[in-house]
Write a protein that holds these residues in place. Sequence first.
Motif, PDB file in Angstrom:
ATOM      1  N   HIS A 139       0.850  -1.188   0.000  1.00 21.07           N
ATOM      2  CA  HIS A 139       0.000   0.000   0.000  1.00 21.07           C
ATOM      3  C   HIS A 139       0.883   1.233   0.000  1.00 21.07           C
ATOM      4  CE1 HIS A 139      -3.131   2.825   1.240  1.00 21.07           C
ATOM      5  NE2 HIS A 139      -3.952   1.947   0.726  1.00 21.07           N
ATOM      6  N   ASP A 140       0.455   2.266  -0.712  1.00 23.77           N
ATOM      7  CA  ASP A 140       1.213   3.513  -0.745  1.00 23.77           C
ATOM      8  C   ASP A 140       1.591   3.960   0.651  1.00 23.77           C
ATOM      9  OD1 ASP A 140      -0.026   5.597  -3.464  1.00 23.77           O
ATOM     10  OD2 ASP A 140       1.777   4.406  -3.279  1.00 23.77           O
ATOM     11  N   SER A 141       2.787   4.451   0.802  1.00 19.97           N
ATOM     12  CA  SER A 141       3.209   4.936   2.106  1.00 19.97           C
ATOM     13  C   SER A 141       2.979   6.436   2.256  1.00 19.97           C
ATOM     14  CB  SER A 141       4.682   4.606   2.350  1.00 19.97           C
ATOM     15  OG  SER A 141       5.496   5.216   1.374  1.00 19.97           O
ATOM     16  N   TYR A 142       2.677   7.126   1.176  1.00 15.34           N
ATOM     17  CA  TYR A 142       2.435   8.561   1.225  1.00 15.34           C
ATOM     18  C   TYR A 142       0.936   8.800   1.052  1.00 15.34           C
ATOM     19  CZ  TYR A 142       2.756  13.541   0.286  1.00 15.34           C
ATOM     20  OH  TYR A 142       2.609  14.906   0.358  1.00 15.34           O
TER      21      TYR A 142
END
Length: 188
Positions: A139-142
Amino acid sequence: MKRLKAITAAVLACATMLSFTGCAGFKVIDDEDVFFDALDNAVGIDDDETYHQKNVTYNGDKVEYVIYAQDGDNFYTYIRFKKADDAMDLFDDFSQDFQEIKDDNDFTGSSSMSANKVRGSVTFNGELESGSILAFYRHDSYFYEDSEIYGGVYVNDNVYIEVYSLNGSKRDNEKITNFLKEIGFPKP
């Protein structure tokens, strides 16, 4: 007066001990079938609806088994590492990132964190500010926008588990709660 202070100190000491040992109440899920069964029983996800693989690497570390499932806004991850240190390193990275977000006041809501040498948990029920950086498996970390998160990240021995909802509905959060109850893990 001294007696009241002594009682207060004893109560605070016990509360502190409980907060540090609070994560002692959940077990190692060293058999992937337990995770598969919980997915099926609690949220209706069959094992053929999951990504799962044996003997892979993740971040350069050897993994015996990985399971990943997504159900709308809900995410369920099970990673059984070959070495317990690798699971704890991944958990430590997450918990440090989460603590930094809290310290920067980029998280509003309730959360709890506890850890020792082989076991830990971070539970959360709140909102992350846009611009926050928090890495979940696959999953995107940002976070590009304000996002509601509900669930938890756990480690016990060589097993690392993420169970959370991202911008989910009340029903999504209920599914997360039911799953955590099924596996006996702390809920947010």
